[in-house]
Design a protein around this motif. Structure first.
Motif, PDB file in Angstrom:
ATOM      1  N   GLN A 127      42.622  34.473  34.435  1.00  0.00           N
ATOM      2  CA  GLN A 127      43.921  33.872  33.581  1.00  0.00           C
ATOM      3  C   GLN A 127      44.901  33.921  34.726  1.00  0.00           C
ATOM      4  OE1 GLN A 127      44.651  35.704  29.970  1.00  0.00           O
ATOM      5  NE2 GLN A 127      45.861  34.039  28.749  1.00  0.00           N
ATOM      6  N   LEU A 128      45.532  32.867  35.304  1.00  0.00           N
ATOM      7  CA  LEU A 128      46.655  33.034  36.026  1.00  0.00           C
ATOM      8  C   LEU A 128      48.184  33.348  35.324  1.00  0.00           C
ATOM      9  CD1 LEU A 128      48.928  31.538  38.176  1.00  0.00           C
ATOM     10  CD2 LEU A 128      48.764  29.685  37.193  1.00  0.00           C
ATOM     11  N   CYS A 129      48.236  34.872  35.802  1.00  0.00           N
ATOM     12  CA  CYS A 129      49.563  34.942  35.757  1.00  0.00           C
ATOM     13  C   CYS A 129      50.561  35.686  36.741  1.00  0.00           C
ATOM     14  CB  CYS A 129      49.481  36.730  36.203  1.00  0.00           C
ATOM     15  SG  CYS A 129      49.629  37.985  35.246  1.00  0.00           S
ATOM     16  N   ILE A 130      51.711  34.575  36.565  1.00  0.00           N
ATOM     17  CA  ILE A 130      52.807  34.918  38.267  1.00  0.00           C
ATOM     18  C   ILE A 130      53.700  35.901  37.537  1.00  0.00           C
ATOM     19  CG2 ILE A 130      54.254  33.544  38.925  1.00  0.00           C
ATOM     20  CD1 ILE A 130      52.712  30.771  37.727  1.00  0.00           C
ATOM     21  N   LYS A 177      50.304  33.647  46.825  1.00  0.00           N
ATOM     22  CA  LYS A 177      49.222  33.267  46.594  1.00  0.00           C
ATOM     23  C   LYS A 177      48.368  34.520  46.596  1.00  0.00           C
ATOM     24  CE  LYS A 177      44.671  29.693  46.866  1.00  0.00           C
ATOM     25  NZ  LYS A 177      44.619  28.907  48.184  1.00  0.00           N
ATOM     26  N   GLY A 178      47.556  34.644  45.398  1.00  0.00           N
ATOM     27  CA  GLY A 178      46.344  35.794  44.690  1.00  0.00           C
ATOM     28  C   GLY A 178      45.183  35.685  45.573  1.00  0.00           C
ATOM     29  N   GLU A 179      44.494  36.434  46.055  1.00  0.00           N
ATOM     30  CA  GLU A 179      42.649  35.797  46.290  1.00  0.00           C
ATOM     31  C   GLU A 179      41.704  35.031  45.037  1.00  0.00           C
ATOM     32  OE1 GLU A 179      40.678  39.369  47.685  1.00  0.00           O
ATOM     33  OE2 GLU A 179      40.691  39.576  45.233  1.00  0.00           O
ATOM     34  N   ASN A 180      42.190  35.567  43.727  1.00  0.00           N
ATOM     35  CA  ASN A 180      41.317  34.590  42.867  1.00  0.00           C
ATOM     36  C   ASN A 180      41.936  33.131  42.432  1.00  0.00           C
ATOM     37  OD1 ASN A 180      39.664  37.009  43.736  1.00  0.00           O
ATOM     38  ND2 ASN A 180      41.054  38.084  41.444  1.00  0.00           N
ATOM     39  N   VAL A 181      43.493  32.902  43.036  1.00  0.00           N
ATOM     40  CA  VAL A 181      44.182  31.989  42.763  1.00  0.00           C
ATOM     41  C   VAL A 181      43.655  30.463  42.465  1.00  0.00           C
ATOM     42  CG1 VAL A 181      46.264  30.607  43.049  1.00  0.00           C
ATOM     43  CG2 VAL A 181      46.507  32.817  42.661  1.00  0.00           C
ATOM     44  N   THR A 182      43.379  29.547  42.341  1.00  0.00           N
ATOM     45  CA  THR A 182      42.697  28.447  42.823  1.00  0.00           C
ATOM     46  C   THR A 182      43.845  26.942  42.876  1.00  0.00           C
ATOM     47  OG1 THR A 182      43.233  27.255  40.774  1.00  0.00           O
ATOM     48  CG2 THR A 182      41.030  29.014  40.437  1.00  0.00           C
ATOM     49  N   GLU A 183      43.521  26.463  44.204  1.00  0.00           N
ATOM     50  CA  GLU A 183      44.455  25.529  44.776  1.00  0.00           C
ATOM     51  C   GLU A 183      45.365  25.127  43.058  1.00  0.00           C
ATOM     52  OE1 GLU A 183      47.363  23.935  46.040  1.00  0.00           O
ATOM     53  OE2 GLU A 183      46.071  25.299  47.136  1.00  0.00           O
TER      54      GLU A 183
END
Length: 273
Positions: free
Chosen positions: A92-95, A136-142
């Motif tokens: 899940q994207l967490c900003i 950008k974190g390592e698991n983040v997709t484009e």
């Protein structure tokens, strides 16, 4: 409009600036934005009334959102993660806009393989003129990174940096508006003390700053090159710049940025220790 559900945890000034920007940009619908906070129900009611966003409890927000924006003070972020991690999903994207909190610490606190992005907007987000840096974190997709760019471009410009540069970003653009306000105050007071009214001096200074920024933006020239264009031998500008140089103006500004950067590192260590 974007179809993703955006969950904002926090209801302070920066959260409101992001909500305002997303809606006024016409990129996000008010109905696609969920908001929750720790305890201030009056603040949630205000945001719901003004922006027509949905306010809800954290459980519903986390479960319904494609992206969670952590918009609270750094010292509160780990207690929030502890509360919501049971409802969060892997990837899940967490900003996080909490200054100084490293992505590895958030990942560890959650116990999940989250997709984490760190962002550092500044207070000019309130007028949609923020200079925001994102890491950008390592698991983040484009696709997730592009969504983050879209969110923060609603309140100004966005630049991607490496996470290890975020302390410098904090000292430069995060704290930077305060340096500019101090410079503006000095210029306004200078004109006022020499006979202009406060209003006259303020208007002249503000337009001078706007013009200088526009000149640099439009020409692409370096500040030193533009400065030379104003300087006539033995002229007024040379006399003024001589005083700034004698008082180590450039060095003082650089030292201010360095001090704020070092303080950011100190605060990060104290919060995460």
């Amino acid at each position: 409009m974007e179809k993703q559900q955006i969950g904002v945890i926090g209801a302070g000034n920066m959260a409101e600036a992001l909500i305002h920007g997303m809606i006024t940009s016409m990129r996000f619908s008010s109905q696609s934005i969920l908001v929750s906070n720790r305890s201030n129900r009056d603040r949630l009611a205000y945001l719901s009334k003004k922006y027509k966003v949905k306010t809800t409890d954290k459980k519903s927000l986390v479960e319904q959102s494609d992206v969670i924006v952590l918009a609270m003070k750094p010292q509160d972020i780990f207690s929030v993660i502890e509360e919501i991690k049971v409802w969060m999903r892997p990837n899940q994207l967490c900003i996080s806009i909490a200054a100084g909190i490293e992505m590895a610490s958030l990942q560890k606190a959650s116990g999940l393989e989250l997709s984490i992005i760190r962002a550092m907007p500044n207070t000019s987000a309130k007028v949609l003129c923020s200079a925001t840096a994102i890491a950008k974190g390592e698991n983040v997709t484009e696709e997730q990174m592009e969504l983050a760019r879209k969110i923060f471009s609603c309140v100004g410009t966005v630049r991607e940096v490496a996470e290890e540069q975020m302390d410098v970003v904090t000292g430069l653009s995060g704290s930077g508006p305060a340096y500019v306000y101090s410079f503006l105050e000095a210029m306004i007071d200078g004109g006022h003390h020499l006979g202009l009214s406060q209003k006259e001096s303020t208007e002249l200074v503000l337009q001078t700053l706007r013009g200088a920024i526009e000149m640099m933006t439009a020409t692409g020239m370096k500040p030193s090159e533009l400065s030379k264009q104003i300087c006539s031998p033995n002229g007024t500008t040379v006399a003024g710049l001589a005083v700034l140089n004698q008082n180590h103006f450039k060095e003082s500004v650089m030292e201010a940025i360095k001090a704020a950067t070092l303080r950011s590192k100190e605060l990060r260590k104290s919060i995460q220790s």
